[in-house]
Design an enzyme around this catalytic site. Structure first.
Site, mmCIF file in Angstrom:
data_model
loop_
_atom_site.group_PDB
_atom_site.id
_atom_site.type_symbol
_atom_site.label_atom_id
_atom_site.label_comp_id
_atom_site.label_asym_id
_atom_site.label_seq_id
_atom_site.Cartn_x
_atom_site.Cartn_y
_atom_site.Cartn_z
ATOM 1 C CB ILE A 189 -0.892 0.037 1.273
ATOM 2 C CG1 ILE A 189 -1.819 -1.182 1.342
ATOM 3 C CG2 ILE A 189 -1.702 1.345 1.355
ATOM 4 C CD1 ILE A 189 -2.923 -1.242 0.307
ATOM 5 C CG HIS A 190 2.832 2.926 -3.273
ATOM 6 N ND1 HIS A 190 2.247 1.910 -3.987
ATOM 7 C CD2 HIS A 190 3.157 3.880 -4.195
ATOM 8 C CE1 HIS A 190 2.234 2.215 -5.265
ATOM 9 N NE2 HIS A 190 2.773 3.410 -5.433
ATOM 10 N NE ARG A 191 -2.354 4.924 -6.919
ATOM 11 C CZ ARG A 191 -1.643 5.080 -8.026
ATOM 12 N NH1 ARG A 191 -0.810 4.158 -8.413
ATOM 13 N NH2 ARG A 191 -1.782 6.154 -8.749
ATOM 14 C CG ASP A 263 -1.988 1.333 -2.900
ATOM 15 O OD1 ASP A 263 -0.885 0.790 -3.125
ATOM 16 O OD2 ASP A 263 -2.129 2.267 -2.090
#
Ligand code: UD1
Length: 343
Positions: A189-191, A263
Site C-alpha cells: 500500500i503506497h498510493r 494499490d
C-alpha cells in the site's frame, strides 16, 4: 539514433530493464535518473540486480511537493537534453519524473516516445492520471500496453501502436522457476490517496489486522507509508512488516501468495501474470483486463477488503495475450526502427 531515457522511480527502473538492454544493441542509449527515488532499496539496488548501467546523469531532485519536484526536474533536465541532443526521448510510465521528462523534451522540440501510453483509470484526483493525459498528448510515438489503452487513445484522437506490456516481458524473463504456492498474503500500500489521509490509512490497516489473524501477511513498506505510520496514523499493523524488496524477491513473493492485496498498478498486473487473485484497494483500476472472472477485484472500504479476502477465488490461468504475450520489447524496437527510417 540516440535515445535518452528518463527514469526516476522504482517501478520505471524495473520496467525498462529488458527494453533498455535490447535497445542498447540497436541504438545509442543513455539513461537519465531524476533522483525522485533515492534510497538504496528504492533505486540503486534495482540497477545492480537488473544489471543496468549506472545512469549517465543523476540530477538528484529527491522528494518534495509536486510543484517543487516537477519544477526542479524541468530546470535540471534542460541543460542535459541541450548538451546530449538526443534524437528521441523515451518516457516510461506516469510519474512526476515521466511528466517532467516529456515536458522538457516537448519544450526543446525533441520527439518523445511514451511507453505505457493510453492507460486511464478515470480518477481525476490521482496525479498520475493527469500525468498520463499530458504525456500522451505531447508524445510523438505512443506505445500502448493493452488494446483498452489503444481504444482510450483512439477516443482522444491520438495515434498509437499496440505494443503489449513491457512488464509482462520482464515478468516472463525474471519469474521464479519453482515457487511454493499458497503460503501467505502479499500486501503493498503506497498510493498518495490511500496513505496521506490518516483516516484512510487507518481503515486499510484495520482490515489487514483482521486478515492477519488467520493468514501470514508479507507487507514490504514503501517509505511514504512508513512516514505516515510513524506519524499521524493511529492504527498500527499488528503483524510484521518488512523493508521494500528487490524485483525478483517481489516476483517470488507474488507467485507464492494465495492472494495479493495492493494499490499498485504494477502489482495488480504481476499478480494477474502469475495467476494469483488480487484485491485492489481503490475505487478504480487502470487495468480492466485483470478484472475478468474476478481475477482482480476492487475494494475500498474496510469491510469490503476483508470480505473479499475471505471470498477470494483460487489461482487461475491468465490470458497473457491481453498484455501482448511478452513481445512488447521487440514490437517497440521494430517501430522505433521504422520511425528512424522514415525521418
Ligand atoms: C511515486 C509515483 C507513483 C508510483 C510510486 C512508486 C508520482 C506522482 N508518484 O509515488 O505513481 O506508483 O512512485 O513507488 O510520481 N521517499 C523516501 N525515499 C525514496 C523515495 C521516497 O523516503 O527513495 C519518501 C519521501 O518521504 C517522499 C515520499 O516517499 O516524500 C513519496 O515519494 P514520491 O516520489 O513523491 O512519491 P511516491 O509515493 O513514491
Amino acid at each position: 539514433m540516440k535515445i535518452l531515457i528518463v527514469v526516476g522511480t522504482r517501478p520505471n527502473i524495473t520496467k525498462i530493464a529488458l527494453l533498455y538492454k535490447s535497445m542498447a544493441k540497436e541504438f545509442g542509449c543513455l539513461l537519465v535518473h531524476t533522483g525522485q527515488h533515492y534510497d538504496k532499496n528504492m533505486s540503486d539496488d534495482f540497477f545492480n540486480e537488473l544489471e543496468l548501467p549506472e545512469p549517465r546523469y543523476n540530477i538528484g531532485i529527491g522528494s518534495g511537493s509536486h510543484a517543487e519536484q516537477i519544477g526542479k526536474m524541468l530546470i535540471a533536465l534542460e541543460p542535459v537534453l541541450v548538451q546530449e541532443k538526443p534524437d528521441l526521448v523515451l518516457i516510461p510510465g506516469d510519474t512526476n519524473s515521466s511528466l517532467a521528462g516529456a515536458l522538457i523534451a516537448n519544450k526543446l522540440r525533441i520527439p518523445i516516445a511514451h511507453i505505457e501510453a493510453g492507460v486511464r483509470c478515470r480518477d481525476m484526483s490521482q496525479p498520475e492520471e493527469w500525468n498520463r493525459l499530458i504525456i500522451d498528448r505531447i508524445s510523438d510515438l505512443n506505445f500502448c500496453p493493452t488494446r483498452t489503452a489503444q481504444d482510450n487513445l483512439k477516443g482522444e484522437a491520438i495515434t498509437s501502436y499496440f505494443a503489449g506490456d513491457i512488464m509482462l516481458d520482464n515478468f516472463l524473463h525474471y519469474k521464479p522457476k519453482n515457487t511454493q504456492k499458497d503460503t501467505h498474503i502479499f500486501v503493498t500500500i503506497h498510493r498518495q490517496e490511500n496513505v496521506d489521509a490518516p483516516d484512510r490509512l487507518n481503515e486499510i490497516i484495520k482490515a489487514l489486522n483482521i486478515i492477519s489473524l488467520k493468514h501470514q501477511i508479507i507487507f514490504p513498506i514503501h517509505p511514504r507509508t512508513v512516514k505516515q505510520l510513524r506519524g499521524k496514523s493511529t492504527v498500527k499493523p499488528k503483524f510484521k512488516t518488512c523493508e521494500p524488496l528487490g524485483y525478483t524477491d517481489t516476483l517470488k513473493a507474488i507467485s507464492g501468495a494465495s492472494l495479493v492485496i495492493t494499490d499498485s498498478g504494477g502489482l495488480q498486473k504481476e499478480a494477474y501474470f502469475a495467476g494469483v487473485p488480487c484485491i485492489t484497494v481503490s475505487k478504480y483500476t487502470a487495468w480492466p483486463e485483470t478484472l475478468v472472472n474476478g481475477a482482480n477485484c476492487l475494494a475500498y472500504k474496510r469491510t469490503d477488503i476483508y470480505c473479499r479476502a475471505r471470498a477470494r477465488r483460487k489461482h487461475f490461468e491468465p490470458d497473457l495475450s491481453l498484455f501482448g504475450s511478452g513481445k512488447a520489447v521487440s514490437r517497440i524496437i521494430y517501430q522505433l526502427k521504422v520511425w528512424q527510417d522514415c525521418r
